[in-house]
Every structure is written in C-alpha cells, then in structure tokens.
Motif scaffolding. Structure first.
Motif, PDB file in Angstrom:
ATOM      1  N   GLY A 320       0.814  -1.209   0.000  1.00  0.00           N
ATOM      2  CA  GLY A 320       0.000   0.000   0.000  1.00  0.00           C
ATOM      3  C   GLY A 320       0.846   1.258   0.000  1.00  0.00           C
ATOM      4  O   GLY A 320       0.547   2.238  -0.708  1.00  0.00           O
ATOM      5  N   THR A 321       1.924   1.245   0.787  1.00  0.00           N
ATOM      6  CA  THR A 321       2.833   2.402   0.845  1.00  0.00           C
ATOM      7  C   THR A 321       3.485   2.642  -0.511  1.00  0.00           C
ATOM      8  O   THR A 321       3.632   3.793  -0.956  1.00  0.00           O
ATOM      9  CB  THR A 321       3.910   2.166   1.911  1.00  0.00           C
ATOM     10  OG1 THR A 321       3.287   1.917   3.182  1.00  0.00           O
ATOM     11  CG2 THR A 321       4.833   3.372   2.035  1.00  0.00           C
ATOM     12  N   SER A 322       3.866   1.566  -1.190  1.00  0.00           N
ATOM     13  CA  SER A 322       4.477   1.690  -2.513  1.00  0.00           C
ATOM     14  C   SER A 322       3.503   2.311  -3.511  1.00  0.00           C
ATOM     15  O   SER A 322       3.892   3.154  -4.334  1.00  0.00           O
ATOM     16  CB  SER A 322       4.921   0.312  -3.023  1.00  0.00           C
ATOM     17  OG  SER A 322       5.863  -0.270  -2.151  1.00  0.00           O
ATOM     18  N   LEU A 323       2.234   1.905  -3.434  1.00  0.00           N
ATOM     19  CA  LEU A 323       1.230   2.470  -4.337  1.00  0.00           C
ATOM     20  C   LEU A 323       1.047   3.967  -4.080  1.00  0.00           C
ATOM     21  O   LEU A 323       0.897   4.761  -5.022  1.00  0.00           O
ATOM     22  CB  LEU A 323      -0.099   1.735  -4.176  1.00  0.00           C
ATOM     23  CG  LEU A 323      -1.240   2.177  -5.100  1.00  0.00           C
ATOM     24  CD1 LEU A 323      -0.838   2.044  -6.565  1.00  0.00           C
ATOM     25  CD2 LEU A 323      -2.505   1.365  -4.813  1.00  0.00           C
ATOM     26  N   ILE A 324       1.083   4.358  -2.809  1.00  0.00           N
ATOM     27  CA  ILE A 324       0.980   5.784  -2.465  1.00  0.00           C
ATOM     28  C   ILE A 324       2.116   6.573  -3.099  1.00  0.00           C
ATOM     29  O   ILE A 324       1.905   7.630  -3.718  1.00  0.00           O
ATOM     30  CB  ILE A 324       0.994   5.967  -0.933  1.00  0.00           C
ATOM     31  CG1 ILE A 324      -0.295   5.401  -0.313  1.00  0.00           C
ATOM     32  CG2 ILE A 324       1.154   7.446  -0.566  1.00  0.00           C
ATOM     33  CD1 ILE A 324      -0.249   5.308   1.201  1.00  0.00           C
ATOM     34  N   ILE A 325       3.337   6.061  -2.971  1.00  0.00           N
ATOM     35  CA  ILE A 325       4.504   6.757  -3.529  1.00  0.00           C
ATOM     36  C   ILE A 325       4.387   6.863  -5.051  1.00  0.00           C
ATOM     37  O   ILE A 325       4.643   7.915  -5.647  1.00  0.00           O
ATOM     38  CB  ILE A 325       5.802   6.029  -3.130  1.00  0.00           C
ATOM     39  CG1 ILE A 325       5.991   6.075  -1.611  1.00  0.00           C
ATOM     40  CG2 ILE A 325       7.011   6.667  -3.834  1.00  0.00           C
ATOM     41  CD1 ILE A 325       7.127   5.206  -1.105  1.00  0.00           C
ATOM     42  N   MET A 354       4.809  -6.847  -3.464  1.00  0.00           N
ATOM     43  CA  MET A 354       4.819  -6.937  -2.010  1.00  0.00           C
ATOM     44  C   MET A 354       3.522  -7.504  -1.445  1.00  0.00           C
ATOM     45  O   MET A 354       3.532  -8.251  -0.465  1.00  0.00           O
ATOM     46  CB  MET A 354       5.076  -5.558  -1.395  1.00  0.00           C
ATOM     47  CG  MET A 354       6.502  -5.072  -1.545  1.00  0.00           C
ATOM     48  SD  MET A 354       7.746  -6.202  -0.849  1.00  0.00           S
ATOM     49  CE  MET A 354       7.256  -6.261   0.870  1.00  0.00           C
ATOM     50  N   ALA A 355       2.399  -7.158  -2.031  1.00  0.00           N
ATOM     51  CA  ALA A 355       1.105  -7.523  -1.426  1.00  0.00           C
ATOM     52  C   ALA A 355       0.546  -8.850  -1.903  1.00  0.00           C
ATOM     53  O   ALA A 355      -0.213  -9.498  -1.184  1.00  0.00           O
ATOM     54  CB  ALA A 355       0.087  -6.416  -1.699  1.00  0.00           C
ATOM     55  N   ASN A 356       0.929  -9.288  -3.101  1.00  0.00           N
ATOM     56  CA  ASN A 356       0.236 -10.411  -3.730  1.00  0.00           C
ATOM     57  C   ASN A 356       0.359 -11.710  -2.942  1.00  0.00           C
ATOM     58  O   ASN A 356      -0.606 -12.471  -2.802  1.00  0.00           O
ATOM     59  CB  ASN A 356       0.760 -10.604  -5.157  1.00  0.00           C
ATOM     60  CG  ASN A 356      -0.243 -11.299  -6.038  1.00  0.00           C
ATOM     61  OD1 ASN A 356      -1.447 -11.199  -5.849  1.00  0.00           O
ATOM     62  ND2 ASN A 356       0.257 -12.035  -7.008  1.00  0.00           N
ATOM     63  N   SER A 357       1.550 -12.001  -2.428  1.00  0.00           N
ATOM     64  CA  SER A 357       1.753 -13.256  -1.687  1.00  0.00           C
ATOM     65  C   SER A 357       0.888 -13.303  -0.425  1.00  0.00           C
ATOM     66  O   SER A 357       0.293 -14.332  -0.106  1.00  0.00           O
ATOM     67  CB  SER A 357       3.229 -13.411  -1.308  1.00  0.00           C
ATOM     68  OG  SER A 357       4.022 -13.554  -2.452  1.00  0.00           O
ATOM     69  N   LEU A 420      -3.969   7.067  -5.385  1.00  0.00           N
ATOM     70  CA  LEU A 420      -3.457   7.550  -4.103  1.00  0.00           C
ATOM     71  C   LEU A 420      -4.412   7.180  -2.970  1.00  0.00           C
ATOM     72  O   LEU A 420      -3.975   6.664  -1.918  1.00  0.00           O
ATOM     73  CB  LEU A 420      -3.267   9.064  -4.161  1.00  0.00           C
ATOM     74  CG  LEU A 420      -2.843   9.762  -2.863  1.00  0.00           C
ATOM     75  CD1 LEU A 420      -1.490   9.249  -2.388  1.00  0.00           C
ATOM     76  CD2 LEU A 420      -2.807  11.280  -3.055  1.00  0.00           C
ATOM     77  N   ALA A 421      -5.694   7.421  -3.154  1.00  0.00           N
ATOM     78  CA  ALA A 421      -6.692   7.087  -2.134  1.00  0.00           C
ATOM     79  C   ALA A 421      -6.724   5.583  -1.871  1.00  0.00           C
ATOM     80  O   ALA A 421      -6.828   5.137  -0.712  1.00  0.00           O
ATOM     81  CB  ALA A 421      -8.073   7.578  -2.571  1.00  0.00           C
ATOM     82  N   LEU A 422      -6.598   4.780  -2.916  1.00  0.00           N
ATOM     83  CA  LEU A 422      -6.634   3.318  -2.756  1.00  0.00           C
ATOM     84  C   LEU A 422      -5.385   2.825  -2.016  1.00  0.00           C
ATOM     85  O   LEU A 422      -5.456   1.867  -1.239  1.00  0.00           O
ATOM     86  CB  LEU A 422      -6.740   2.648  -4.121  1.00  0.00           C
ATOM     87  CG  LEU A 422      -8.075   2.856  -4.855  1.00  0.00           C
ATOM     88  CD1 LEU A 422      -8.031   2.213  -6.230  1.00  0.00           C
ATOM     89  CD2 LEU A 422      -9.239   2.282  -4.048  1.00  0.00           C
ATOM     90  N   GLY A 423      -4.242   3.455  -2.256  1.00  0.00           N
ATOM     91  CA  GLY A 423      -3.030   3.074  -1.536  1.00  0.00           C
ATOM     92  C   GLY A 423      -3.166   3.321  -0.039  1.00  0.00           C
ATOM     93  O   GLY A 423      -2.768   2.482   0.784  1.00  0.00           O
ATOM     94  N   ILE A 424      -3.745   4.472   0.324  1.00  0.00           N
ATOM     95  CA  ILE A 424      -3.980   4.775   1.747  1.00  0.00           C
ATOM     96  C   ILE A 424      -4.933   3.750   2.355  1.00  0.00           C
ATOM     97  O   ILE A 424      -4.714   3.248   3.476  1.00  0.00           O
ATOM     98  CB  ILE A 424      -4.542   6.205   1.893  1.00  0.00           C
ATOM     99  CG1 ILE A 424      -3.499   7.239   1.446  1.00  0.00           C
ATOM    100  CG2 ILE A 424      -4.974   6.477   3.332  1.00  0.00           C
ATOM    101  CD1 ILE A 424      -4.038   8.651   1.313  1.00  0.00           C
ATOM    102  N   LEU A 425      -5.975   3.406   1.625  1.00  0.00           N
ATOM    103  CA  LEU A 425      -6.940   2.410   2.100  1.00  0.00           C
ATOM    104  C   LEU A 425      -6.281   1.046   2.293  1.00  0.00           C
ATOM    105  O   LEU A 425      -6.574   0.339   3.263  1.00  0.00           O
ATOM    106  CB  LEU A 425      -8.093   2.300   1.095  1.00  0.00           C
ATOM    107  CG  LEU A 425      -9.269   1.399   1.485  1.00  0.00           C
ATOM    108  CD1 LEU A 425      -9.903   1.854   2.795  1.00  0.00           C
ATOM    109  CD2 LEU A 425     -10.310   1.365   0.368  1.00  0.00           C
TER     110      LEU A 425
END
Length: 449
Positions: A320-325, A354-357, A420-425
C-alpha cells in the motif's frame, strides 16, 4: 508457464492498442472492450473453474483450459474487426480462467509445510505479477518487429508444448469433491460483471444521461443483489459467503481487487499516454514499462519469504505504501517527466509484488484443503475483477475528462488521485488484518468447514 502466458496476454494487448485502432478502426470504447472482454470473462468464470477443478480434477480441467486458450489466441490473431476481436478475447479468457485457480490449488496440496507453502505461493505470485509486467514489454517487441497479431500467435507454440507436459508434471489427487454446479449463480455473476463494466465504459464516453448507461446500471444493481440473495440460500454456492465472515479473508480479497485495479488501470492509461500523447514507438513504450516487471520480479519472492517469517500484514502494508509513492510521483508533475514515470512504474510494480503473496496465503491457507480450489478462485476472481474495473474506471475517467476538453495529462490526473486514495486504504485495511478480533473471526470460519 501457463499462468505466465495468461497474465502476459492480460496486459500485452495494451501496448498494441494504437496499432489495433489504426488497422481495425477501433474507437476508444472498443479498445477498452478489447482489454476488458478478456478480464471480464476471466473474472466471471474463475469461481466456476475452481469448483469444476474440485469436482473433476485439476489435471483434466487444466488441460481443457489451456487448449481453449490456444484456440482463442489463434482466432484473435485472425480477427478482421474490433467486434470479432472482442468476442475472441472472450473465448480466450474462457480457457484462461481455469489455469490460475487450479495452479494455486495444486500448490496448496503439494506443499504442506507452512514456510514452504508461503514461498511457493510467493513464486506463484512472482509469475503472476511478472507476467503482467512483461506484457507491455513483450507486446512492444512483437508489435515493432511483426504486428499486433503476433501477440496472440506467440501463445500457440507454448500451448502445443504445455498440453502433453500436463499429464507428466501435474499429479493426480484423490480428494475430488462432488459438488453441484451453481448454474443460476454463474449466470447472475456474468450478468453483474458484464453490465457493470458496460455501465462504466459507456459512462465515460456517453455520460450518465445515456439510456444504455442507465439500463446497464440498473441491471448491474439488480443482478448483484439477486446474486447475493441466491448465494446465501444455495446448498453449494458458486461464491461461499461464509468465507467473508473471516475478516482477514474479506480484507485480503478486497486488497487484491484494489491492487489489480491500480496495476491494470495504470498500464492501460500509461500505454495510451506513451504512444498517443508522447508519440513513442511501441518498442520504446514497452521498455519504459520495464520497471513494472522488474519490481515484481524482485519483490514477489521476497514477499513470499517475508510472509513465511513475519506474517502477512507487513508485506501488504508495504504494498500500500508503494502504491501511495507511485501515485504521488504521477501527481507531482502534470506532464510526468520520464524519470518520474519510471519511478512511478517501479513503485506500482513493487506494490503488486509486495502484497500479492500475503493476499494469496490468507485466501488459501485460511481454508481447508478440500475448499482450496474455491477459496483460491474467489481471491483470483477479485483480482481479475479488479483488473477489469481498473481499465474500465480509469479509462472512463480519462475518456470523460478528455471529452470535457481537458488535455490528456490533465484528464489522467483524476485516475492518479484515485490510486493515491486506494493506496492509503490498503495500508489501513492491512493493519486491521492482524488485530485480535480479525484473527478470531478467521478461526471461527475455519471451524465451520
């Protein structure tokens, strides 16, 4: 290998869209359908494929699926109009729908040790993510050296090699589950996903006042509610509503949807940005997408190891943090300098890796082995549905704002703010999965099977 080509096909076609538009005279909405017909059918049939694999055996259904995929690929290459290509992409996806959840079910049965299973799922996630990342690169090379048809013809020799290997490589399992087929649930799922996708795509082109948009929206709403009503009352449902009483499973499934929504939406808009707005040739445009695949390749196996050692929560939060960046890099400069684009692609790819596994581990290991096919298919359906929605929503935002007079880069910004909003979520929801009340809900669900 089979899962790899399914995922490459999901994104390779994006880089060929300008070529397809010129040769077949396709509109923007038809280009969206060429991508989304594949993703939509995948999402519609994944749960059925998981059930059929549990009933008839993984090896048999895998062989049937890859054969249909090969036939669909050939017919895609022979298409002479946008509508024919859209239909053949749907046929291609009918075959592709069986391969992802069946491969995941096989992994869950072959690997019994927790750490080994987490690592194997991480490798499966690597193939999944790298395939999506390699798609634009492969597409760029093929379109530059041959034509858009080559993207589909490339699958044929792989299918020919894979079919005879299936019976040698994939073991037989003796735990087939005799489940009835939820025909009504499957029909309702197809109607819901199809009408929702139609609503979003046409809304971006025609606006909310268009009669097709209104009718399709009403059909989507009604079919969605009826689907949930039916699934709660069927003895052997297509979608196990009980799974979603587990808070970690529900959140992981939703994060999977967010993750693939963001990834597919980014690839679709970025492909058009590079070729239509920046006028970059297909090969160079594909190479500019390389950070997506590279980040996936690096972080997906690391994520699998991290899940085996520290659990699922931290890798999902990192995603999620990576998506925000990545989203912030796309927003900072409206015209998106090349360095910012490359870094954004890296972080969007890192979010996937990072998230898929974690998502897959929660879905599969949280349920008993005899429900692994359906659980894996449910998680995979959320991912594919997310891909379909990502292309539809970000494409509709882009199309609608361009029709309103905004230049391409300003029109695309609305989609970047959404990412950006989805990354925070994602970060917030990932933290919740590790809380005590969430873990207790997962234990209660496990005890019911």
């Amino acid at each position: 290998m089979a899962v790899l080509i399914v995922q490459i096909d999901a994104t390779a076609v994006n880089i060929s869209l300008p070529s397809i538009a010129k040769e077949l005279h396709a509109s923007t909405s038809q280009l969206q359908w060429i991508v989304d017909a594949y993703l939509m059918v995948l999402a519609s049939l994944l749960m059925l494929s998981g059930s059929l694999a549990d009933r008839f055996g993984q090896r048999r259904m895998f062989a049937i699926g890859i054969s249909i995929f090969g036939l669909g690929s050939l017919l895609c290459a022979l298409s002479t109009s946008p509508n024919m290509l859209i239909l053949m992409r749907g046929l291609q996806a009918i075959g592709g729908s069986s391969m992802g959840p069946i491969a995941l079910s096989i992994i869950s049965k072959v690997f019994t040790d927790k750490k080994e299973k987490a690592f194997a799922i991480g490798m499966w996630g690597t193939v999944l993510g790298v395939g999506m990342g390699l798609g634009p690169i492969v597409g760029g090379f093929v379109v530059a050296d041959y034509s858009w048809q080559g993207i589909f013809l490339l699958n044929i020799p792989i299918v020919i090699i894979a079919v005879p290997l299936i019976h040698k490589v994939i073991p037989l399992f003796d735990d087939k589950q005799v489940r009835s087929i939820d025909v009504l649930g499957q029909i309702l799922a197809i109607i819901f996903i199809g009408s929702l996708t139609l609503t979003i795509i046409h809304c971006g082109e025609m606006g909310l006042s268009d009669p097709i948009v209104k009718v399709a929206g009403v059909i989507a709403l009604i079919s969605g509610f009826v689907f949930l009503y039916v699934e709660k009352r069927v003895k052997e449902p297509l979608l196990e509503i009980t799974f979603f009483k587990s808070i970690p499973f529900s959140i992981a499934t939703f994060i999977g949807l967010i993750e693939f929504f963001s990834y597919a939406g980014f690839v679709f808009v970025a492909s058009l940005y590079l070729q239509d707005y920046r006028l970059i040739p297909p090969l160079e445009a594909g190479l500019l997408m390389l950070p997506l695949a590279a980040a996936n390749m690096v972080f997906a196996p690391l994520s699998g190891l991290a899940v085996g050692r520290w659990g699922t929560r931290l890798p999902m939060m990192a995603g999620g943090t990576s998506l925000i960046i990545g989203a912030v890099l796309l927003i900072i400069e409206v015209d998106i300098p090349e360095l910012y684009f490359l870094l954004a692609a890296w972080f969007v790819g890192m979010a996937m890796g990072m998230a898929n596994s974690s998502i897959t581990v929660i879905a599969v290991t949280g349920m008993p082995n005899h429900r692994a096919g359906v659980a894996g298919a449910t998680a995979a359906t959320a991912r594919q549905f997310g891909q379909s929605l990502g292309v539809a929503v970000l494409g509709a935002l882009l199309n609608g704002r361009m029709h309103a007079g905004y230049p391409f880069t300003h029109a695309a910004t609305a989609g970047w703010y959404l990412l950006l909003a989805l990354g925070i979520l994602m970060v917030v929801l990932s933290w919740i999965t590790g809380m005590a009340f969430a873990q207790r809900s997962a234990q209660r669900v496990q005890a019911t099977f």
